[in-house]
Design a protein around this motif. Structure first.
Motif, short mmCIF file in Angstrom:
data_model
loop_
_atom_site.label_atom_id
_atom_site.label_comp_id
_atom_site.label_asym_id
_atom_site.label_seq_id
_atom_site.Cartn_x
_atom_site.Cartn_y
_atom_site.Cartn_z
N GLU A 53 44.15 48.99 45.83
CA GLU A 53 43.70 47.66 46.25
C GLU A 53 43.11 47.70 47.66
N TRP A 57 39.38 46.52 48.56
CA TRP A 57 39.14 45.53 49.60
C TRP A 57 38.12 46.04 50.61
N ASP A 143 33.94 35.12 49.24
CA ASP A 143 35.01 34.81 48.28
C ASP A 143 35.56 36.08 47.66
N GLY A 146 37.61 37.98 50.17
CA GLY A 146 38.87 37.28 50.41
C GLY A 146 39.87 37.52 49.29
N ARG A 147 39.39 37.49 48.05
CA ARG A 147 40.28 37.75 46.91
C ARG A 147 40.80 39.18 46.94
N LEU A 149 41.20 41.04 49.59
CA LEU A 149 42.18 41.14 50.67
C LEU A 149 43.52 40.56 50.23
N ASN A 150 43.50 39.43 49.55
CA ASN A 150 44.75 38.82 49.08
C ASN A 150 45.46 39.73 48.09
N ASP A 151 44.69 40.38 47.21
CA ASP A 151 45.30 41.32 46.26
C ASP A 151 45.95 42.48 47.00
N TYR A 152 45.25 43.01 48.00
CA TYR A 152 45.82 44.12 48.78
C TYR A 152 47.09 43.69 49.49
N LEU A 153 47.08 42.52 50.11
CA LEU A 153 48.26 42.06 50.83
C LEU A 153 49.44 41.86 49.90
N ARG A 154 49.16 41.38 48.68
CA ARG A 154 50.23 41.18 47.71
C ARG A 154 50.87 42.51 47.32
#
Length: 204
Positions: A53, A57, A143, A146-147, A149-154
């Motif tokens: 991920e 990202w 967008d 951003g998605r 990055l959110n996947d990586y952070l999760r």
């Protein structure tokens, strides 16, 4: 958690599992072996997914940056065309791609200007379409980035949880072996224990 600590933990897991396979009939081996295997599996899966991920990202981030560079370049191209025909009243200031809000505002202003002067500029319609298309692409990439990055952070959170599970599992096994064998036991000392996980310094 640094990568050095990550490799330290995985090496210790391998040593602990090797011990359990060497002494499968010992009670502490029977109890801890499956816990150690689960911790190793969770750590590997979460790390592999987190790394994947992260790569996605970074790729999305590069595509995102490129889209904004192209938008700034397209704006500058229109500005040069307008200067070449001695047009007046348009925004002629260069806007850098990393000032995204300012760039969008400048592009919108340019599109409005071109729309007002379509009858006088034979290239206006093409440039309006080009700027509009590139603007939508840049906003879309924001967008997507951003998605990603959110996947990586999760998944990085799952990796952090797996690291905590690994440290707790190793700590429990180390305390058990220390109690059952003692810190001077040859098999205990053969395991590469992480310094910061249930350290022997507290009991010496």
């Amino acid at each position: 958690m640094s990568y050095a600590n990550y490799f330290e933990l995985t090496r210790c897991l391998d040593d602990c599992l090797e011990y359990c396979r060497k002494f499968p009939d010992r009670e502490h081996s029977e109890f801890h072996c499956s816990l150690l295997e689960n911790a190793k599996q969770h750590l590997k899966q979460s790390t592999d997914k987190s790394n994947k991920e992260f790569t996605e990202w970074r790729m999305e981030s590069r595509v995102d940056r490129l889209a904004w560079k192209h938008l700034a370049r397209d704006l500058q191209s229109v500005q040069r065309k307008l200067k070449s025909v001695n047009a007046v009243g348009f925004l002629d200031q260069k806007v850098m791609y990393w000032y995204q809000a300012a760039l969008i505002a400048a592009v919108d202003q340019m599109i409005d200007y071109l729309s007002e002067h379509k009858d006088d500029l034979d290239f206006a319609a093409d440039e309006i379409e080009k700027l509009g298309r590139q603007k939508e692409k840049a906003l879309s990439e924001v967008d997507e980035s951003g998605r990603a990055l959110n996947d990586y952070l999760r998944y990085s959170k799952l990796r952090a949880d797996a690291l905590t599970e690994t440290k707790d599992t190793i700590a429990n096994f180390r305390r058990t072996l220390r109690r059952d064998l003692g810190v001077r036991d040859e098999d205990y000392q053969a395991i590469h224990w992480p310094q910061q996980v249930a350290s022997d310094n507290r009991v010496l």
